[in-house]
Design a protein around this motif. Structure first.
Motif: not given
Length: 79
Positions: A28-33, A56-65, A67-69, A71-79
């Motif tokens: 999850d952190w690997w992907f986001i960073l 890769t675990t289901a929990e890790s994939l869930s955290r990635m999802k 994290g992406i959401e 990051l998208e919300a942050w980007a929409e507010q700040n850009w």
């Protein structure tokens, strides 16, 4: 130890953290960073690792999802 320019400090610390998370297989952190740093090589390695489902675990994939959401919300507010 770190550069005095805040942007360079951020990049140095972020790249160091990315390397730690890659080695720890913390997907999850690997992907986001990798996204934040726009590191295409790291993203390619990440995708290769996830496709092969190495450590890769289901929990890790869930955290990635989540994290992406976030990051998208942050980007929409700040850009």
């Amino acid at each position: 130890m770190f550069p005095t320019d805040p942007n360079l400090t951020f990049l140095s610390v972020s790249r160091f953290l990315l390397q730690i998370f890659v080695e720890a297989k913390c997907h999850d952190w690997w992907f986001i960073l990798s996204l934040v740093l726009r590191d295409s090589t790291s993203l390619t390695d990440f995708i290769d690792d996830v496709i092969k489902l190495r450590d890769t675990t289901a929990e890790s994939l869930s955290r990635m999802k989540d994290g992406i959401e976030s990051l998208e919300a942050w980007a929409e507010q700040n850009w």
